[in-house]
Structure formats: structure tokens, C-alpha cells
Design a protein around this motif. Structure first.
Motif, PDB file in Angstrom:
ATOM      1  N   ILE A 220       0.845  -1.204   0.000  1.00 55.43           N
ATOM      2  CA  ILE A 220       0.000   0.000   0.000  1.00 55.43           C
ATOM      3  C   ILE A 220       0.872   1.241   0.000  1.00 55.43           C
ATOM      4  O   ILE A 220       0.641   2.191  -0.758  1.00 55.43           O
ATOM      5  CB  ILE A 220      -0.934  -0.015   1.233  1.00 55.43           C
ATOM      6  N   MET A 221       1.902   1.243   0.843  1.00 55.61           N
ATOM      7  CA  MET A 221       2.802   2.400   0.912  1.00 55.61           C
ATOM      8  C   MET A 221       3.647   2.530  -0.353  1.00 55.61           C
ATOM      9  O   MET A 221       3.868   3.643  -0.849  1.00 55.61           O
ATOM     10  CB  MET A 221       3.699   2.285   2.145  1.00 55.61           C
ATOM     11  N   LYS A 222       4.088   1.411  -0.896  1.00 56.72           N
ATOM     12  CA  LYS A 222       4.920   1.456  -2.105  1.00 56.72           C
ATOM     13  C   LYS A 222       4.142   2.010  -3.300  1.00 56.72           C
ATOM     14  O   LYS A 222       4.723   2.666  -4.164  1.00 56.72           O
ATOM     15  CB  LYS A 222       5.455   0.055  -2.414  1.00 56.72           C
ATOM     16  N   SER A 223       2.839   1.772  -3.330  1.00 52.40           N
ATOM     17  CA  SER A 223       2.026   2.281  -4.439  1.00 52.40           C
ATOM     18  C   SER A 223       1.978   3.807  -4.437  1.00 52.40           C
ATOM     19  O   SER A 223       1.751   4.432  -5.477  1.00 52.40           O
ATOM     20  CB  SER A 223       0.605   1.715  -4.366  1.00 52.40           C
ATOM     21  N   LYS A 224       2.192   4.416  -3.273  1.00 53.73           N
ATOM     22  CA  LYS A 224       2.191   5.877  -3.143  1.00 53.73           C
ATOM     23  C   LYS A 224       3.611   6.438  -3.011  1.00 53.73           C
ATOM     24  O   LYS A 224       3.795   7.653  -2.921  1.00 53.73           O
ATOM     25  CB  LYS A 224       1.377   6.300  -1.905  1.00 53.73           C
ATOM     26  N   LYS A 225       4.602   5.537  -2.976  1.00 53.07           N
ATOM     27  CA  LYS A 225       6.006   5.937  -2.843  1.00 53.07           C
ATOM     28  C   LYS A 225       6.258   6.769  -1.584  1.00 53.07           C
ATOM     29  O   LYS A 225       7.059   7.703  -1.582  1.00 53.07           O
ATOM     30  CB  LYS A 225       6.473   6.721  -4.080  1.00 53.07           C
ATOM     31  N   LYS A 226       5.574   6.405  -0.497  1.00 54.29           N
ATOM     32  CA  LYS A 226       5.828   7.077   0.777  1.00 54.29           C
ATOM     33  C   LYS A 226       5.209   6.273   1.913  1.00 54.29           C
ATOM     34  O   LYS A 226       4.224   5.545   1.710  1.00 54.29           O
ATOM     35  CB  LYS A 226       5.250   8.495   0.788  1.00 54.29           C
TER      36      LYS A 226
ATOM     37  N   ALA B 103      15.154  -3.978   7.512  1.00 55.37           N
ATOM     38  CA  ALA B 103      14.014  -3.625   6.663  1.00 55.37           C
ATOM     39  C   ALA B 103      14.218  -2.271   5.986  1.00 55.37           C
ATOM     40  O   ALA B 103      13.789  -2.076   4.844  1.00 55.37           O
ATOM     41  CB  ALA B 103      12.728  -3.620   7.487  1.00 55.37           C
ATOM     42  N   ASN B 104      14.881  -1.348   6.670  1.00 54.89           N
ATOM     43  CA  ASN B 104      15.144  -0.036   6.067  1.00 54.89           C
ATOM     44  C   ASN B 104      16.042  -0.143   4.839  1.00 54.89           C
ATOM     45  O   ASN B 104      15.917   0.663   3.911  1.00 54.89           O
ATOM     46  CB  ASN B 104      15.771   0.908   7.098  1.00 54.89           C
ATOM     47  N   LEU B 105      16.926  -1.123   4.819  1.00 54.96           N
ATOM     48  CA  LEU B 105      17.796  -1.322   3.660  1.00 54.96           C
ATOM     49  C   LEU B 105      16.969  -1.601   2.399  1.00 54.96           C
ATOM     50  O   LEU B 105      17.352  -1.229   1.298  1.00 54.96           O
ATOM     51  CB  LEU B 105      18.758  -2.489   3.910  1.00 54.96           C
ATOM     52  N   GLU B 106      15.823  -2.233   2.594  1.00 51.33           N
ATOM     53  CA  GLU B 106      14.959  -2.578   1.471  1.00 51.33           C
ATOM     54  C   GLU B 106      13.936  -1.490   1.140  1.00 51.33           C
ATOM     55  O   GLU B 106      13.539  -1.339  -0.019  1.00 51.33           O
ATOM     56  CB  GLU B 106      14.200  -3.876   1.785  1.00 51.33           C
ATOM     57  N   CYS B 107      13.520  -0.740   2.145  1.00 52.03           N
ATOM     58  CA  CYS B 107      12.348   0.137   1.986  1.00 52.03           C
ATOM     59  C   CYS B 107      12.664   1.601   1.690  1.00 52.03           C
ATOM     60  O   CYS B 107      11.812   2.313   1.120  1.00 52.03           O
ATOM     61  CB  CYS B 107      11.481   0.070   3.245  1.00 52.03           C
TER      62      CYS B 107
ATOM     63  N   LYS C 137      14.339   3.149  -0.451  1.00 50.75           N
ATOM     64  CA  LYS C 137      14.323   3.560  -1.863  1.00 50.75           C
ATOM     65  C   LYS C 137      12.925   3.983  -2.316  1.00 50.75           C
ATOM     66  O   LYS C 137      12.780   4.725  -3.284  1.00 50.75           O
ATOM     67  CB  LYS C 137      14.839   2.421  -2.750  1.00 50.75           C
ATOM     68  N   ASP C 138      11.898   3.512  -1.607  1.00 52.26           N
ATOM     69  CA  ASP C 138      10.509   3.870  -1.921  1.00 52.26           C
ATOM     70  C   ASP C 138       9.986   4.947  -0.986  1.00 52.26           C
ATOM     71  O   ASP C 138       8.762   5.124  -0.858  1.00 52.26           O
ATOM     72  CB  ASP C 138       9.615   2.629  -1.835  1.00 52.26           C
ATOM     73  N   ASN C 139      10.903   5.657  -0.319  1.00 50.54           N
ATOM     74  CA  ASN C 139      10.521   6.712   0.624  1.00 50.54           C
ATOM     75  C   ASN C 139       9.689   6.168   1.781  1.00 50.54           C
ATOM     76  O   ASN C 139       8.769   6.825   2.292  1.00 50.54           O
ATOM     77  CB  ASN C 139       9.767   7.842  -0.082  1.00 50.54           C
ATOM     78  N   ILE C 140       9.995   4.951   2.172  1.00 55.85           N
ATOM     79  CA  ILE C 140       9.357   4.317   3.331  1.00 55.85           C
ATOM     80  C   ILE C 140      10.428   4.138   4.399  1.00 55.85           C
ATOM     81  O   ILE C 140      11.461   3.506   4.149  1.00 55.85           O
ATOM     82  CB  ILE C 140       8.735   2.956   2.959  1.00 55.85           C
TER      83      ILE C 140
END
Length: 263
Positions: free
Chosen positions: A113-119, A154-158, A160-163
Motif C-alpha cells: 500500500i505504501m509502495k504504491s504511493k512511494k511514501k 528492513a530499512n535497507l529494502e524500503c 528507496k521507496d521513501n518508506i
């Protein structure tokens, strides 16, 4: 359009204080736990976080209903004071399901859901006990240590999508959590210092910070462009945390033993 926040474990304590401050920032709040939030402005979803399928279903449905989830806060948790050798498998598995695996499933459910909005901003309530062990609460400290490592990786993966995911480490906090702790004194003859250790912990918690202080830190991290991966709440706790990282483990061990009257 209002920002959408999902707070898991927000019916009381730290989670409830976070909800109050988010409402003051004009967020629309969905609260997930076994109990209702009494605030009429909150949309409640009754769920035990150990029910993976139900938890995922609720988060996905919120995402579809609102079209977005901007913030996820995980504040659910449990604790128990039981000697390691007498802890039953169902007890420590339940604790890890609530304190750790519920977080894993929540993050997995909200990421698409967050990745679809890039944040997105994800806040996990950990504990200073992740670095400074708590006597007779072995699995609580272990679960919190696991949280901090999960968040880092998890931050290492996320990112890049502003998460961004933040692990928040309060010290003792004055909430009803103190009185919900499961205590097993049936082996008090063998572990005579268990009672004293539990009382020390209760005193530290009930003389500690107010949940509103933790909530303020959470709100600041939510609104940062690049939140911290890990943040300790309170100057005194920051000093304790730093010392726990730099002093020899044998020194830390002695300090913990003395604190909980185990000598």
C-alpha cells in the motif's frame, strides 16, 4: 485529503497517547487491537495480532477503503516474569507472536500500500530492554532485540521507496502495562529473588516517563523527511543506552544484577 494512520495496540498506554497526538494533527485513525479505543473519532477494528490472516485482511481493507496508509504504528506488546527453565513453549511463542511476528506481518501487509504511493512511515515501539536485559523477562528482552535488528534490515529494502521504519526505545513508562505482566511465582523457593526483581521493574516503570513523552518523539519522527532508524526516548535513557553499547558486557551484567537485587 487527510493523512491515514493505522495504530496497532492503541486502546491504552503509549499507543493511545500516539493516537491523541495524531488526531491533533488532523489524521484519520484506524485502531487495531483486542479492545476498542474509547475515542469516538477513531475507527476500531477488533483483532488479536497473533491472528495473521485477520490482521492482514484488516490492513488490506483499510488500504482499499482509504486509498492509502501514510503511517503505521505498532504498539502492541506483552511481558512475563517467569524463570527460563519453567517457561512453557506456548507462553514464549505467544509473546513472540505479539511482540515480534505481529510486527513482521503488519509490515508485510502495509508495504504494498505504501509502495504504491512511494511514501510511508512505520513506527515500532521497542524498549530499552532490547539492549539492557530485564531480569526474569528473558523473552521480552529477546523479542525487543529482534525488533531492532528487523527494523535496521528492513530499512535497507524500503528507503528507496521513501518508506522509513523507526524503532522507538522508551525506558520505564507509567502505563497499565506494568500490571498486565504475567508473573509465575510458583517456583519462588528455588528463585527467591524473582519477587524482588519484579518489584524493581514495576518501580522503574511507574516512576518513569509519561506515555505522552514517548508519543511526542513518535510524532516528530513521523514528520521528518528522513526519520531515525532507532531512537531512545529521554536523556537519562540515552546515556544508559550509550553505556550499554560501550562498556564491557561483564560490567553491564554486574550492573543489571545489582539493579534487580540478584546478588
Amino acid at each position: 485529503m487527510k493523512n491515514i494512520a493505522v495504530v496497532i495496540g492503541g486502546s491504552s498506554g503509549i499507543g493511545n497517547s500516539i493516537i491523541e497526538k495524531l488526531l491533533n494533527k488532523d489524521y484519520s485513525i484506524h485502531q487495531i487491537s483486542r479492545h476498542h479505543s474509547l475515542n469516538p473519532r477513531v475507527k476500531n477494528h477488533i483483532c488479536d495480532v497473533i491472528n495473521d490472516e485477520n490482521l492482514k485482511k484488516i490492513i488490506v481493507e483499510i488500504g482499499k477503503e482509504e486509498g492509502q496508509i501514510d503511517v503505521l504504528v505498532y504498539s502492541a506488546g506483552c511481558s512475563m516474569a517467569i524463570p527460563l527453565e519453567y517457561t512453557k513453549k506456548n507462553e514464549y511463542r505467544y509473546l513472540f507472536d505479539v511482540n515480534f511476528f505481529g510486527i513482521v506481518e503488519s509490515i508485510k501487509s502495509v508495504l504494498p500500500i505504501m509502495k504504491s504511493k512511494k511514501k510511508g512511515r512505520i513506527i515500532i515501539i521497542s524498549s530499552l530492554g532490547s539492549n539492557i536485559p530485564i531480569a526474569y523477562d528473558t523473552f521480552y528482552s529477546s523479542s525487543k532485540a529482534a525488533i531492532d535488528n528487523l527494523v535496521f534490515n528492513a530499512n535497507l529494502e524500503c528507503n528507496k521507496d521513501n518508506i522509513f521504519i523507526t524503532s522507538v526505545l522508551p525506558g520505564g513508562t507509567r502505563t497499565a502495562f506494568t500490571y498486565k505482566r504475567k508473573i509465575n511465582n510458583s517456583h519462588a523457593g528455588e528463585y527467591q529473588n524473582l519477587g524482588a526483581a519484579v518489584k524493581c521493574l514495576e518501580k522503574m516503570e511507574q516512576k518513569g516517563m509519561r506515555p505522552e513523552k514517548v508519543a511526542k518523539v513518535v510524532i516528530r519522527q513521523i514528520h521528518k523527511d528522513k526519520p531515525k532508524i532507532l531512537i531512545v526516548v529521554g536523556l537519562k535513557n540515552k546515556i544508559y543506552y550509550l553505556l550499554s553499547r560501550i562498556i564491557p558486557k561483564k560490567w553491564l551484567f554486574k550492573i543489571v544484577k545489582k539493579t534487580y537485587q540478584l546478588d
